[in-house]
Scaffold this active site. Structure first.
Site, PDB file in Angstrom:
ATOM      1  CB  SER A 262      29.515  50.441  33.974  1.00 46.51           C
ATOM      2  OG  SER A 262      29.254  51.315  32.898  1.00 46.51           O
ATOM      3  CG  HIS A 341      19.525  57.316  27.755  1.00 43.30           C
ATOM      4  ND1 HIS A 341      20.049  58.343  28.519  1.00 43.30           N
ATOM      5  CD2 HIS A 341      20.536  56.433  27.562  1.00 43.30           C
ATOM      6  CE1 HIS A 341      21.330  58.097  28.743  1.00 43.30           C
ATOM      7  NE2 HIS A 341      21.654  56.944  28.180  1.00 43.30           N
ATOM      8  NE  ARG A 350      25.237  55.781  23.479  1.00 42.15           N
ATOM      9  CZ  ARG A 350      25.076  55.234  24.690  1.00 42.15           C
ATOM     10  NH1 ARG A 350      26.093  54.685  25.306  1.00 42.15           N
ATOM     11  NH2 ARG A 350      23.890  55.247  25.262  1.00 42.15           N
ATOM     12  CG  ASP A 396      21.682  48.712  25.356  1.00 45.93           C
ATOM     13  OD1 ASP A 396      22.860  48.379  25.131  1.00 45.93           O
ATOM     14  OD2 ASP A 396      21.312  49.252  26.413  1.00 45.93           O
TER      15      ASP A 396
END
Length: 465
Positions: A262, A341, A350, A396
């Site tokens: 993104s 990842h 995170r 996630d």
């Protein structure tokens, strides 16, 4: 450790002593020095080699190739993300917060926006001034509001979100300035205006998607609150605890250096001098992919499938049964969502801060207990399976369970929340792309035939030598 704490104290003290300048004034003061620094680096070090590109990297999506300037954050494989040099726990310690009924004081996205754009820790007054500026710019054009109401409820929320932002492009100040012939040295000014406008409008568009899709379309606002809590009110959520979760969620998803899909898509389209609206539409469409932002809804669905299967079979949810379920998933040729990842080689920080939030606010939640158990067994399963370089959970793996706990159960919408957040980081870099005059991105592509011929020629030369 002492040096790190000293640096944090220095950052806090500098924040407290700094005069209350507006965000745009601070950036205007920084630009000449940043331009000179980049010019000096190019002059002194332009011919130096940062790394090499292997055939694996070329075929494998350019993974790990050092070829992009990205000022706002840096990702270390072992340490995780740093926002302008600060870790997530450090940001939680030094950034201004919103003191509300929940009393937690998670940093606000406004404060992190200031940090990402300027590299400076804002004062509380500066962060509050940015909150007011964002609210003043947040109103959507009438044609956008009308368009959002016509979209079918069956359209994926991310598609609606992208269309809503695209329709707002009529408001672009950069597009108008460029059309009017503005000098390139002043691109940063109208880019700044667009960047702040887009960040201001993202919650409005996102709330319209949510309320139109799942409810009657009505939206309530409260500009006496901060950016996150007002967004929660627009969604229809009233819980101060959920406000705290949203502050945490929006902050940790803002930026993850420039190579993620993104951010890279936003940067690439922006490098063509597309305005920030069109640039971030590209970022949203990248985020909508199952290998990127859409993964959080897949994680929650996998966890719920696991629980439903065990409930139907009368099995307990424990380390043994979860291990068996994981192996069934892997042996069926499927992946375990939420683990691994592209860069990290340890547990995503995170994930860790969300885990800490859960232990503090919802330690007895059934789904969190499952997530906690998965965390204990899955790295071992994936290590034994042997087909992942990082067997640890990513961001996630946790976010969906937290949202579900507070009654936010429309998991097809979760990636929209990610999109509200990621705009802050990706667009902060777009500002610096224009301020520093960065060029059109245009890497060199190769054919499989060229690669094969090149490698065979190298092999022949080695034999001859």
């Amino acid at each position: 450790m002492l040096a790190a704490r000293s640096a944090l104290r220095t950052a806090r003290q500098a924040s407290q002593l700094r005069c209350a300048s507006s965000l745009k004034e601070v950036l205007a003061e920084q630009i000449p020095a940043k331009q000179a620094e980049l010019k000096e680096i190019k002059t002194k070090h332009g011919s130096k080699v940062l790394g090499e590109v292997t055939v694996d990297q070329c075929i494998g999506g350019g993974r790990g190739v050092k070829c992009m300037l990205w000022e706002t954050s840096l990702l270390d494989a072992a340490e995780g993300i740093r926002f302008r040099g600060y870790t997530i726990p450090e940001c939680q310690e030094i950034l201004p917060t919103f003191k509300g009924p929940a009393g937690d004081g998670e940093p606000t996205p406004e404060a992190l926006t200031w940090l990402l754009l300027t590299g400076e820790v804002p004062t509380k007054e500066q962060a509050d001034s940015l909150t007011a500026e964002l609210f003043a710019r947040s109103k959507l054009p009438e044609h956008v509001t009308a368009l959002m109401k016509t979209l079918p409820k069956t359209m994926h929320p991310m598609t609606q979100f992208s269309l809503g932002l695209q329709a707002c492009q009529t408001e672009s100040k950069f597009a108008k300035a460029y059309s009017d012939g503005v000098h390139k040295s002043q691109y940063w000014d109208s880019t700044y205006e667009d960047v702040i406008d887009v960040i201001a409008k993202l919650p409005e568009i996102a709330a319209a998607v949510y309320r139109n899709t799942y409810f009657d379309g009505s939206i309530t606002r409260d500009h006496s609150l901060d950016y996150s809590a007002n967004f929660c009110r627009m969604l229809g959520m009233e819980s101060p605890a959920f406000d705290e979760l949203m502050r945490l969620y929006l902050c940790i998803h803002t930026d993850h250096e420039g190579g993620n899909a993104s951010a890279h898509a936003t940067h690439l389209v922006g490098s063509t001098l597309s305005d920030p609206y069109n640039s971030y539409v590209a970022g949203l469409n990248a985020l909508a992919g199952p290998l990127h932002g859409l993964a959080n809804q897949e994680v929650l669905a996998w966890i719920q499938d696991l629980k439903a299967k065990f409930d139907a079979e009368g099995k307990a949810v424990n380390e043994e049964t979860i291990t068996a379920f994981a192996w069934d998933t892997l042996n069926n040729g499927q992946v375990i969502p939420g683990f691994g990842h592209a860069v990290l080689r340890k547990t995503d920080p995170r994930y860790t801060c969300q885990r800490e939030f859960a232990f503090k606010h919802l330690p007895d939640d059934d789904l969190f207990k499952i997530v906690d158990t998965i965390y204990k067994v899955m790295p071992g399963v994936l290590t034994e399976h042997g087909k992942t370089k990082n067997p640890y959970p990513n961001v996630d793996s946790h976010s969906g369970v937290l949202l579900w706990h507070y009654g936010f159960t429309q998991y097809e919408y979760y990636t929209v929340l990610f999109g509200v957040s990621r705009g802050i980081g990706a667009l902060s870099q777009v500002f610096w792309d224009r301020a520093l005059g960065l060029p059109l991105e245009r890497p060199k592509s190769l054919t499989t035939g060229w690669i094969k011929d090149f490698c065979e020629k190298q092999d022949d030369e080695k034999v001859a030598a």
